[in-house]
Scaffold this active site. Structure first.
Site, mmCIF file in Angstrom:
data_model
loop_
_atom_site.group_PDB
_atom_site.id
_atom_site.type_symbol
_atom_site.label_atom_id
_atom_site.label_comp_id
_atom_site.label_asym_id
_atom_site.label_seq_id
_atom_site.Cartn_x
_atom_site.Cartn_y
_atom_site.Cartn_z
ATOM 1 N N SER A 1 -0.351 -0.379 10.292
ATOM 2 C CA SER A 1 0.220 -0.091 9.109
ATOM 3 C C SER A 1 0.489 1.397 8.890
ATOM 4 O O SER A 1 -0.493 2.079 8.875
ATOM 5 C CB SER A 1 -0.318 -0.886 7.908
ATOM 6 O OG SER A 1 0.210 -0.492 6.577
ATOM 7 N N LYS B 1 3.922 -1.892 11.411
ATOM 8 C CA LYS B 1 4.299 -2.299 10.019
ATOM 9 C C LYS B 1 4.870 -0.788 9.336
ATOM 10 O O LYS B 1 3.803 0.206 9.605
ATOM 11 C CB LYS B 1 3.154 -2.989 9.438
ATOM 12 C CG LYS B 1 3.371 -3.120 7.733
ATOM 13 C CD LYS B 1 2.521 -4.089 6.973
ATOM 14 C CE LYS B 1 1.880 -3.627 5.772
ATOM 15 N NZ LYS B 1 0.956 -4.787 5.248
ATOM 16 N N LYS C 1 5.809 0.914 5.674
ATOM 17 C CA LYS C 1 5.940 0.870 4.292
ATOM 18 C C LYS C 1 7.513 1.477 4.064
ATOM 19 O O LYS C 1 7.949 2.565 4.560
ATOM 20 C CB LYS C 1 4.964 1.763 3.408
ATOM 21 C CG LYS C 1 3.459 1.199 3.743
ATOM 22 C CD LYS C 1 3.183 -0.081 3.170
ATOM 23 C CE LYS C 1 1.779 -0.448 3.087
ATOM 24 N NZ LYS C 1 1.458 -1.814 2.456
ATOM 25 N N ASP D 1 6.906 -3.272 4.719
ATOM 26 C CA ASP D 1 6.208 -3.790 3.508
ATOM 27 C C ASP D 1 6.711 -3.130 2.305
ATOM 28 O O ASP D 1 6.768 -1.913 2.458
ATOM 29 C CB ASP D 1 4.792 -3.697 3.935
ATOM 30 C CG ASP D 1 4.003 -4.276 2.915
ATOM 31 O OD1 ASP D 1 4.519 -4.677 1.776
ATOM 32 O OD2 ASP D 1 2.653 -4.347 2.631
ATOM 33 N N GLU E 1 7.866 -8.053 3.846
ATOM 34 C CA GLU E 1 6.626 -8.274 2.977
ATOM 35 C C GLU E 1 6.921 -7.846 1.755
ATOM 36 O O GLU E 1 7.297 -6.622 1.552
ATOM 37 C CB GLU E 1 5.324 -7.630 3.787
ATOM 38 C CG GLU E 1 4.120 -7.996 3.112
ATOM 39 C CD GLU E 1 2.853 -7.302 3.676
ATOM 40 O OE1 GLU E 1 3.059 -6.910 4.887
ATOM 41 O OE2 GLU E 1 1.648 -6.940 3.193
ATOM 42 N N ASP F 1 2.540 -11.001 0.206
ATOM 43 C CA ASP F 1 1.278 -10.619 -0.108
ATOM 44 C C ASP F 1 0.594 -10.562 -1.453
ATOM 45 O O ASP F 1 0.061 -11.727 -1.837
ATOM 46 C CB ASP F 1 1.278 -9.283 0.392
ATOM 47 C CG ASP F 1 -0.081 -8.177 0.342
ATOM 48 O OD1 ASP F 1 -1.049 -8.884 -0.313
ATOM 49 O OD2 ASP F 1 0.118 -7.127 0.836
ATOM 50 N N LYS G 1 -5.028 -11.876 2.535
ATOM 51 C CA LYS G 1 -6.202 -10.805 2.204
ATOM 52 C C LYS G 1 -7.309 -11.401 1.721
ATOM 53 O O LYS G 1 -7.075 -11.900 0.403
ATOM 54 C CB LYS G 1 -5.523 -9.724 1.385
ATOM 55 C CG LYS G 1 -4.930 -8.698 2.003
ATOM 56 C CD LYS G 1 -4.398 -7.297 1.293
ATOM 57 C CE LYS G 1 -3.203 -6.775 1.876
ATOM 58 N NZ LYS G 1 -2.670 -5.709 1.121
ATOM 59 N N GLY H 1 -5.025 -6.377 5.224
ATOM 60 C CA GLY H 1 -6.228 -5.517 4.909
ATOM 61 C C GLY H 1 -5.832 -4.374 3.992
ATOM 62 O O GLY H 1 -4.807 -4.440 3.322
HETATM 63 O O1 OSB Z 1 0.200 -3.993 1.004
HETATM 64 O O2 OSB Z 1 -0.842 -4.375 2.653
HETATM 65 C C1 OSB Z 1 -0.722 -3.926 1.781
HETATM 66 C C2 OSB Z 1 -3.626 -1.155 2.069
HETATM 67 C C3 OSB Z 1 -3.802 -0.934 0.749
HETATM 68 C C4 OSB Z 1 -3.147 -1.670 -0.058
HETATM 69 C C5 OSB Z 1 -1.821 -2.665 0.303
HETATM 70 C C6 OSB Z 1 -1.822 -2.909 1.494
HETATM 71 C C7 OSB Z 1 -2.290 -1.879 2.521
HETATM 72 C C8 OSB Z 1 -2.133 -2.034 3.893
HETATM 73 C C9 OSB Z 1 -3.255 -1.607 4.795
HETATM 74 O O3 OSB Z 1 -1.000 -2.040 4.414
HETATM 75 C C10 OSB Z 1 -3.298 -2.152 6.103
HETATM 76 C C11 OSB Z 1 -4.762 -1.975 6.661
HETATM 77 O O4 OSB Z 1 -5.907 -2.288 6.057
HETATM 78 O O5 OSB Z 1 -5.043 -1.435 7.737
HETATM 79 MG MG MG Z 2 1.438 -5.801 1.737
#
Ligand code: OSB
Ligand code: MG
Length: 384
Positions: A146, A172, A174, A199, A224, A249, A273, A301
């Protein structure tokens, strides 16, 4: 299986520097924070769990402050002294406390680890024991990485190239309004074949449908959580207007939320998660629902330390988890981590389930103490 009796529970609020922070549509945490939980048993083994709360209530409503408070004042007394014959009994013990799922998950995870260790089982095998035959652990998790919001497209491409060179098979990114369509177009031009997903962490509304439809041109694995963090209904309005699959999510906090979302057609993929749904018992129920509905599933995660990550790898190694997970190698997150040995990316974009009992990694007490001291010196607020 041998029951365990819980004789003590210790909470360790920690802070650790990130090797690469993650900027999302709602901001960026200055450092890793979590409450590490140790469940001590009469049988002699300790179990470890991670309450993956953040400093700010940006992803979810819980924070270091609420997590520590609710654990200390309300959750710990409900488990102290209890004899547990199956970790799936934990939710019933904690039932009188509403919500606070990240906190509950950390505590339940420590019980799962202790129970697995006392019974000399890997957590992955203990979880599989609660599933139908044919759901034994594969022994590895298929993973991706990510990547946070970067200042430029060039900076984003540089990180993607680095991660691809390390062997990650799924990227992935953001996104947020103003950092989405041009980003996806730029990445696709440079890397036509990369397995790519976006995401949004709830950054859009239904007024953005036409804008989001532009993302359909980029052959995304999924988008996402485009809409509200509590919303299921509006996602069901959006999904039929997109060809891209919506992955939920934030808004799926229980198996019943998932059943509702499936009924309404609000998602075509689930990011599960453990922290978000309040524990592995709920995860197992959600897993069964996904299998029954043939819903593509992956494990998300919260930038966990080795404690939380090892537990996530165990869950992610079950065969009903069909897409790459947001669990990366240790060197994507911390140096040093709280645990040994590190998770190292294997060929095929995989992380191996460690051989040892429980979560299979060993907490390094001196690093835990250093991280506790780090919280004390850098904490943005007191825990009371
Ligand atoms: O939205 O998936 C998410 C981390 C913190 C809060 C929200 C998210 C995330 C990640 C982390 O995308 C992914 C990872 O733990 O490597
Ligand atoms: Mg997410």
């Amino acid at each position: 299986m041998k029951p365990i009796t819980i004789t003590a529970i210790h909470l360790y609020p920690i802070a650790m520097p990130y090797l690469e922070p993650l900027r999302t549509s709602f901001g960026q945490e200055p450092f890793k924070a979590a409450v590490i939980i140790e469940v001590v048993t009469r049988e002699g083994s300790s179990g470890w769990g991670e309450a993956s709360v953040e400093i700010n209530p940006g992803y979810g409503s819980e924070t270091m402050g609420t997590g520590y408070h609710v654990l200390q004042e309300f959750l710990l007394p409900l488990l102290l002294g209890q004899t547990i014959t199956s970790p799936t009994e934990v939710p019933a013990h904690l039932k009188s406390v509403r919500g606070n799922k990240h906190a509950k998950h950390g505590l339940e995870a420590a019980v799962w680890d202790a129970f697995a260790r006392v019974n000399a089982l890997r957590l992955a095998d203990l979880l599989a024991a609660y599933l139908p035959a044919g759901h034994a652990s594969k022994g590895y998790a298929w993973v991706g990485v990510s990547i946070g919001i970067q200042p430029t497209l060039a900076a984003t491409l540089e990180i993607i190239h680095k991660r691809l060179a390390q062997g990650y098979e799924r990227i992935k990114l953001k996104i947020k309004p103003g950092w989405d369509v041009e980003l996806a177009r730029g990445i696709r031009q440079a890397l036509p074949d990369v397995m790519l997903m976006l995401d949004a962490n709830s950054a859009y509304t239904l007024a953005d449908v036409a804008h989001l439809q532009q993302l359909d041109a980029f052959d995304l694995l999924m988008i996402e959580q485009p809409l509200g963090d509590e919303d299921i209904y509006q996602h069901s309005q959006l999904q039929p207007q997109l060809t891209s699959r919506i992955c939920l999510d934030e808004s799926i906090k229980s198996a019943d939320d998932l059943r509702l979302a499936l009924q309404l057609g609000a998602l075509r993929v689930l990011n599960l998660k453990p922290a978000r749904v309040g524990g592995f018992t709920e995860c197992l129920e959600i897993y069964r629902v996904c299998v029954a509905h043939d819903l593509p599933l992956w494990i998300g995660g919260m930038l966990e330390t080795g404690i939380g990550r090892a537990a996530n790898v165990a869950l992610a190694s079950l065969p009903g988890v069909t897409l790459p997970c947001d669990i990366s190698a240790t060197d994507r997150y911390f140096d040093p981590d709280l645990t040994e040995p590190p998770f190292v990316l294997q060929p095929g974009s995989r992380l191996a389930v460690p051989a040892g009992a429980g979560i299979g990694v060993t907490l390094q007490r001196e690093r835990l103490q250093a991280a506790v001291a780090q919280w004390e010196t850098t904490r943005p607020y007191s825990l009371g």
